[in-house]
Design a protein around this motif. Structure first.
Motif, short mmCIF file in Angstrom:
data_model
loop_
_atom_site.label_atom_id
_atom_site.label_comp_id
_atom_site.label_asym_id
_atom_site.label_seq_id
_atom_site.Cartn_x
_atom_site.Cartn_y
_atom_site.Cartn_z
N UNK A 2 -72.59 131.69 52.31
CA UNK A 2 -73.75 131.21 53.03
C UNK A 2 -74.93 130.98 52.13
N UNK A 3 -75.20 129.71 51.79
CA UNK A 3 -76.37 129.34 50.97
C UNK A 3 -76.39 130.09 49.64
N UNK A 4 -75.23 130.27 49.05
CA UNK A 4 -75.15 130.92 47.75
C UNK A 4 -74.88 132.40 47.81
N UNK A 5 -74.95 133.01 49.00
CA UNK A 5 -74.65 134.44 49.16
C UNK A 5 -73.15 134.58 49.40
N UNK A 6 -72.46 135.22 48.48
CA UNK A 6 -71.01 135.35 48.59
C UNK A 6 -70.63 136.22 49.78
N UNK A 7 -69.67 135.74 50.58
CA UNK A 7 -69.16 136.53 51.69
C UNK A 7 -68.32 137.69 51.15
N UNK A 8 -68.32 138.77 51.92
CA UNK A 8 -67.54 139.93 51.52
C UNK A 8 -66.07 139.71 51.85
N UNK A 9 -65.20 140.24 51.01
CA UNK A 9 -63.76 140.07 51.20
C UNK A 9 -63.13 141.19 52.02
N UNK A 10 -63.89 142.24 52.31
CA UNK A 10 -63.32 143.41 52.97
C UNK A 10 -63.82 143.55 54.40
N UNK A 11 -65.15 143.55 54.57
CA UNK A 11 -65.73 143.78 55.89
C UNK A 11 -66.04 142.47 56.58
N UNK A 577 -78.27 139.36 42.04
CA UNK A 577 -78.42 140.15 43.26
C UNK A 577 -78.35 139.26 44.49
N UNK A 578 -78.93 138.07 44.41
CA UNK A 578 -78.85 137.13 45.53
C UNK A 578 -77.41 136.75 45.81
N UNK A 579 -76.66 136.46 44.76
CA UNK A 579 -75.28 135.99 44.93
C UNK A 579 -74.36 137.12 45.39
N UNK A 580 -74.47 138.28 44.77
CA UNK A 580 -73.54 139.37 45.04
C UNK A 580 -74.14 140.46 45.94
N UNK A 581 -75.36 140.25 46.43
CA UNK A 581 -76.02 141.29 47.22
C UNK A 581 -75.25 141.72 48.45
N UNK A 582 -74.62 140.76 49.14
CA UNK A 582 -73.87 141.10 50.35
C UNK A 582 -72.66 141.95 50.01
N UNK A 583 -71.99 141.63 48.92
CA UNK A 583 -70.83 142.42 48.50
C UNK A 583 -71.26 143.82 48.05
N UNK A 584 -72.44 143.90 47.43
CA UNK A 584 -72.97 145.21 47.04
C UNK A 584 -73.24 146.05 48.28
N UNK A 585 -73.81 145.43 49.31
CA UNK A 585 -74.07 146.15 50.55
C UNK A 585 -72.76 146.66 51.17
N UNK A 586 -71.76 145.80 51.15
CA UNK A 586 -70.46 146.20 51.69
C UNK A 586 -69.85 147.34 50.89
N UNK A 587 -69.89 147.22 49.58
CA UNK A 587 -69.27 148.23 48.72
C UNK A 587 -69.90 149.60 48.94
N UNK A 588 -71.23 149.64 48.97
CA UNK A 588 -71.89 150.94 49.10
C UNK A 588 -71.90 151.44 50.54
N UNK A 589 -71.59 150.57 51.51
CA UNK A 589 -71.38 151.06 52.86
C UNK A 589 -70.03 151.75 52.96
N UNK A 590 -69.04 151.22 52.25
CA UNK A 590 -67.70 151.81 52.25
C UNK A 590 -67.57 152.97 51.28
#
Length: 600
Positions: A2-11, A577-590
């Motif tokens: 989404x607009x350069x923000x990579x979607x998470x592969x897990x959640x 951080x913009x590109x991988x921020x969503x995956x970082x959020x997912x990783x640290x939530x899990x």
């Protein structure tokens, strides 16, 4: 993507990502599995409220908007007087060296001791705010500001007494510097925070630059002691407003309503309630259903009832959760919809209580350690650098400003040195306007382009104007300050100082908004480590500023070329951080970092 923000592969749904509709072509009340959620209908386009207000009239999200704005205004004004104690000595350097019979560097250390007090106190006050709310800290901090400011003015020629008063002034300031932004997260939904966060950051970080403008004139006319006495007087005037009109903003909201913190993409629907019920006993399930029962327009409370409505008058909750495979506990009976009568609204007298119950069932000492652990989280480390370095450079310029303007060739007095901060104050106003105008507007525009889904990474676009303003100021300050000997007008380096301050304010807003939106459940600890980092960094810079200048033969150009280059690298770190921020959020939530370090 989404607009350069990579979607998470897990959640499927990552906490922080929300439905934040701002497209009139899209259904607002029942779309994509989102049903029965309350919306802000005060504008032309309904916006789903994130987080969702409860049906409790004591929930700050249900208070009238004017009341929430009044609280924000009172806390911001008090924060201005609190944080003005930081640069209050900037225009008085020469006067204080004579009164205390010390070197310039020792006077600069007085500012450092204040910053040290703020940083250390935050470790204790923030856990207290998490457990018992913020009101007792705001009221106690205001009282302490009155006492310690009067103490500073009464220090006279005693350097040790002044240094001690500066430490405790920092302690008194800590609640306002660390918790005002968090209170904005308590009082407003996501789409309402941008302009308010910009305003509070202007008060906490930018308003202090108006102080030296007045301090120079006050010192010249009345003596430097009155600069502290006036702070004590104005904080004394703020005390009744804080006590009577700033009730507790912390609220123990049901987790089901924190739709921005969920890992399910269907908040408010049957599936979400099923997931919630599946983790409880039958008796707890019935309580949970009652607590989370959706409200209708007829059940809304408070003066916001005309601005907030539900999309559906009811939400079906008809299926019972399956029993765990390994359990012999019989499955609960099919759930029926139940509406719990909201508790009565607290009286004005009850709202004056400094404590109204625990806000979290957590260990105080573990909460103290959490900010240290979060420093190693990529997002919080980035926020510390973005906000802390720019504030540190601002303090650094303020400390060495005396070297260039009070000494040769200008030989300015305290009045002229105080007026020199006009450029910094204008820069803070410009930064506030830029951040305020762009923060929510850019988030809404990006959300519209992203088909109605809001990502907290959209807040990082503010780093672009931050880098432009801030780096222009840093690269420009050094050579123009050095060339004052060659008849460069003093207004030129001061203009670059204003650019740097504008970048500082924009960066503070950007980092604060991102942390609140992406990690709202960790916002308090996040702001703590940001405040501790920037204050301890600034404390170190006050001790080394003159030493570094002497090592460079009192030339600022090579020093600020390095500083500017460091800041460019830090700003560019926002791209990954913009590109991988969503995956970082997912990783640290899990993979809960706090739980791994046993401080959860």
């Amino acid at each position: 993507m989404g607009l350069g923000v990579l979607e998470d592969r897990v959640m499927e749904h990552v906490p922080g990502t929300t439905r934040y509709f701002d497209d009139p072509e899209r259904p607002q009340f029942s779309s994509d599995g989102v049903e029965g959620l309350k919306c802000d209908t005060s504008g032309p386009v309904p916006i789903i409220l994130v987080p969702q207000p409860s049906d409790d009239p004591n929930d700050p999200l249900n208070w009238p908007l004017w009341k929430r704005d009044l609280i924000t205004f009172i806390l911001s004004v008090t924060a201005i007087f609190a944080t003005c104690l930081g640069p209050i000595l900037a225009a008085n350097t020469l006067t204080l060296t004579e009164d205390f019979s010390v070197r310039f560097a020792k006077v600069a250390e007085l500012t450092g001791w204040y910053l040290f007090g703020v940083g250390i106190a935050a470790f204790f006050f923030v856990p207290s705010g998490r457990l018992w709310g913020k009101r007792h800290l705001f009221v106690g901090g205001t009282i302490m500001l009155v006492v310690t400011s009067a103490w500073g003015g009464a220090s006279r020629h005693n350097y040790a007494s002044m240094a001690a008063s500066r430490v405790f002034q920092g302690v008194a300031t800590a609640p306002f510097e660390s918790l005002v932004n968090v209170a904005v997260g308590d009082l407003y939904c996501v789409h309402q925070r941008g302009i308010r966060m910009a305003f509070t950051n202007l008060a906490v970080f930018g308003g202090a630059f108006f102080t030296p403008i007045l301090v120079g004139k006050i010192t010249h006319e009345l003596g430097w002691q009155w600069t502290f006495y006036f702070v004590a007087i104005f904080c004394g005037l703020c005390l009744p407003a804080v006590y009577f009109f700033c009730p507790e903003t912390a609220y123990r909201r049901d987790q089901a309503l924190n739709t921005d913190m969920l890992s399910s993409d269907s908040p408010g629907t049957q599936q979400f309630f099923t997931n919630t019920l599946a983790t409880t006993t039958p008796e707890e399930s019935e309580k949970t259903k009652q607590r989370n029962a959706p409200s209708t327009p007829d059940t809304l409370v408070g003066d916001d009832a005309d601005q907030i409505q539900t999309g559906l008058s009811s939400v079906p909750i008809s299926s019972a959760p399956p029993a765990p495979a390994a359990s012999s506990t019989p499955a609960p009976a099919p759930a029926t919809r139940a509406v719990m009568i909201p508790p009565p609204k607290a009286t004005f007298k009850e709202s004056l209580a400094l404590f109204n119950g625990r806000k979290a069932d957590e260990n105080f000492f573990k909460l103290m350690l959490r900010p240290i652990v979060l420093f190693f989280h990529p997002a919080f480390f980035w926020a510390c650098l973005i906000q802390g370095l720019m504030i540190g450079w601002t303090v650094f310029i303020g400390v060495i400003l005396a070297q260039f303007f009070i000494g040769p060739p200008l030989w300015w007095g305290e009045v002229e040195t105080g007026y020199a901060y006009t450029a910094a104050f204008v820069g803070a106003i410009v930064g506030f306007l830029v951040a305020g105008l762009l923060s929510d507007w850019s988030a809404r525009l990006m959300t519209k382009w992203n088909k109605g889904t809001y990502e907290p990474e959209f807040r990082l676009l503010l780093i672009i104007p931050m880098m432009i303003f801030g780096c222009i100021g840093l690269y420009g300050w050094g050579p123009t300050a050095d060339d004052l000997l060659w008849d460069i007008p003093p207004a030129i380096p001061l203009m670059f100082f204003g650019f740097q301050v504008a970048g500082m304010v924009i960066g503070a807003v950007a980092s604060s908004l991102y942390i609140v939106d992406a990690y709202r459940d960790l916002a308090i600890e996040g702001f703590t480590i940001m405040i501790v980092f920037k204050n301890l960094l600034s404390f170190g810079l006050t001790l080394k500023a003159f030493e570094w200048l002497v090592l460079n033969q009192t030339k600022a150009t090579p020093l600020f070329n390095i500083i500017g280059s460091v800041q460019v690298v830090v700003c560019l770190s926002s791209i990954p951080l913009y590109i991988y921020g969503k995956r970082i959020r997912s990783f640290y939530h899990r993979h809960d970092l706090l739980a791994l370090c046993r401080v959860r």
